[in-house]
Design a protein around this motif. Sequence first.
Motif, PDB file in Angstrom:
ATOM      1  N   SER A   1      53.384 -13.484  -0.344  1.00 43.38           N
ATOM      2  CA  SER A   1      52.938 -12.967   0.962  1.00 43.38           C
ATOM      3  C   SER A   1      53.876 -13.382   2.094  1.00 43.38           C
ATOM      4  CB  SER A   1      51.508 -13.419   1.267  1.00 43.38           C
ATOM      5  OG  SER A   1      51.460 -14.805   1.540  1.00 43.38           O
ATOM      6  N   GLY A   2      54.461 -14.572   1.992  1.00 46.27           N
ATOM      7  CA  GLY A   2      55.397 -15.024   3.024  1.00 46.27           C
ATOM      8  C   GLY A   2      54.757 -15.595   4.275  1.00 46.27           C
ATOM      9  N   TRP A   3      53.485 -15.373   4.487  1.00 50.41           N
ATOM     10  CA  TRP A   3      52.752 -15.903   5.656  1.00 50.41           C
ATOM     11  C   TRP A   3      51.273 -15.930   5.280  1.00 50.41           C
ATOM     12  CZ3 TRP A   3      49.645 -12.520   8.919  1.00 50.41           C
ATOM     13  CH2 TRP A   3      49.709 -11.164   8.587  1.00 50.41           C
ATOM     14  N   PRO A   4      50.452 -16.659   6.065  1.00 45.05           N
ATOM     15  CA  PRO A   4      49.066 -16.883   5.642  1.00 45.05           C
ATOM     16  C   PRO A   4      48.256 -15.613   5.369  1.00 45.05           C
ATOM     17  CG  PRO A   4      49.644 -18.424   7.358  1.00 45.05           C
ATOM     18  CD  PRO A   4      50.794 -17.465   7.257  1.00 45.05           C
ATOM     19  N   ILE A   5      47.576 -15.640   4.228  1.00 46.94           N
ATOM     20  CA  ILE A   5      46.666 -14.549   3.859  1.00 46.94           C
ATOM     21  C   ILE A   5      45.278 -14.855   4.420  1.00 46.94           C
ATOM     22  CG2 ILE A   5      45.528 -13.389   1.907  1.00 46.94           C
ATOM     23  CD1 ILE A   5      48.008 -14.131   0.180  1.00 46.94           C
ATOM     24  N   LEU A   6      44.859 -16.106   4.218  1.00 52.03           N
ATOM     25  CA  LEU A   6      43.565 -16.559   4.746  1.00 52.03           C
ATOM     26  C   LEU A   6      43.826 -17.750   5.651  1.00 52.03           C
ATOM     27  CD1 LEU A   6      41.444 -16.800   1.429  1.00 52.03           C
ATOM     28  CD2 LEU A   6      41.552 -14.843   2.976  1.00 52.03           C
TER      29      LEU A   6
END
Length: 630
Positions: A393-398
């Motif tokens: 994802s490379g950055w926060p999903i949750l």
Amino acid sequence: MGAYQDFYEQSLSHRDAFWTREAARIDWVKPFRQVCDFSNPPFAKWFVGGETNLCYNAVDRHLATRAEQNALTWISSEVELTRAFTYRDLFNEVNRFAAILKSLGVGKGDRVLIYMPMIPEAVFAMLATVRIGAIHSVVFGGFAAASLAARIDDAEPKVLITADAGSRGGKIIPLKPLTDESIALAKHPPKHVVIVNRGLDRDMKTLPGRDMDYLALCRRHEGEIVPCEWVESSHPSYILYTSGTTGKPKGVQRDTGGYAVALAASMPNIFDTKPGETYFCTSDIGWVVGHSYIIYAPLINGSTTIMYDGLPIRPDAGIWWKIVQDYKVSTMFSSPTAIRVLKKQDPAWLKKFDVSSLRYLFLAGEPLDQPTSDWIEKGLGVKVIDNYWQTESGWPILSAQPGIEATPRKLGSPSFASYGYKMKLKHEETGKPVGANEKGVLCIEAPLPPGCMSTIWRDDARFVKTYFSSFKDEQVYTTFDWATRDSDGYYFIMGRTDDVINVAGHRLGTREIEEAIQAHANIAEVAVVGVADALKGQVPMAFAVVKDASKVATPELQAAHEKEIMATVDKELGAIGRPARVHFVTLLPKTRSGKLLRRSIQALCEKRDPGDLTTIEDPAALEQVRAAVA
Ligand code: PRX
């Protein structure tokens, strides 16, 4: 929860308008004509037709407003040095490095492999690579020669950048010999090796013609300016290998425009950090957290990023809090394991320094347990924010998103979906949505939001097969994590559904470790599982069947053999994959169709019930495991 809910819903119901607004946070040399092209699912292209450059957004565009502000402050407790680079300094360093890469024949689309310790030159190298439209592949300095060789062969870099050595806990760790070894193993070796010689390894050998000294190259290219190569938004910026179910790591491919926008948006919205403020991420540049939150996000945001080379407890357990005090850090990003390491030290260290500048401590990479979270939150008096995401994802999903709204947190939960992520919790077999508090597989509806992986490097088919083929009813991205969602909408992560384990926040595949162990001549068969560990979250545990049983006939022989096997893993994969124990058995628990019963082995190691055993071929195998770990 008004503001968060509104923001989140806008991101899905008015997707294009939402991302058009967020895309204005970065500079485009040519505007995009389409926000998202999803005509070939599950592949998504973001900001189609737009032209930009990652390095321009991280460096050049700040020169007008913050040239004299520190961009990068490097602190090494290993070699007791601190170096600070303003945005102007960074611009000069990156340009010179870009000139060096060009002189070595690197151009748009070529790969540059970076195998380096935590030194500023690694950052210059990454930024220089994307500046000229080339693609970097950073390999964590803890990986051994065979792992490095596999990554060389997959990415086929023109140039490899390394250093003579790194240092860990005061011990010099030579990198150049491993580089040489990996190049000897590789089928597609790089033409040139650039070496940042730190003078740590006096025995370093070089190969004239192939090996180039970085300082000598710097002298040759002093003061050179290299214009940014404008690339289309979906042009790859980097490849980052990550572990999965097979022994062959996957090259996660990232685009340019979508990634820049995602990171630019995350700084105000999730991390609540302003330009000019100081951001301290304790990860390593070899992992995704380091790529995104030591380098690209803080720099794109115009913040000052702290790069720390060293252990959290050396020279003492106050070092991080001293850094927070001295550099007025506003936002920190670390891992639960690091905090558990600190928790073993005198709690007085938390009170010794003035950390009043610090607003948040973000923690990610593995489950955050309540005692650890409580301990650090109370001890420091800052908000701890558990966030969940992946290399993919490379950055926060949750995550809680305090820049949008300070929503109440629940311990043990990384809160809710970030804007842009449409989550689904699906029943493992039926694919039907599970109810509140019911366990399901955490999935994301396609298209994945900007910043997420575009594909697997040179393997579109594997991308579709690995991530989008778990369910018959629909083509969704599966995270391979179990999760529940409570009636208030908070998610709880329950561990992986596949054979990936998480050791001290480092993602490893049990297959990878098994293959490393199999490199030992006396191994007939081996099973590796991840076992719960109070400090590291999980540790690998190996069960091996040997070819020549006389080599493990006595406890003394077994101990010696275990050591040998551990050394084999160190050599093949790197010490991060070394099993905590190698147990010798004469058969492994398998189903009648020959599938390893990993979950049962893992359960026995954790003193839990081994579960359904109706398909087991020979129950005696499980008894051996039980006896071994007793
Ligand atoms: O199992 C999840 C776990 O780490 C995996 C991703 O690891 P990696 O690709 O190295 O990316 C780390 C980026 C932060 C996930 O599939 N994981 C990550 N964050 C959390 C987590 N497990 C529980 N809680 C988290 N906050």
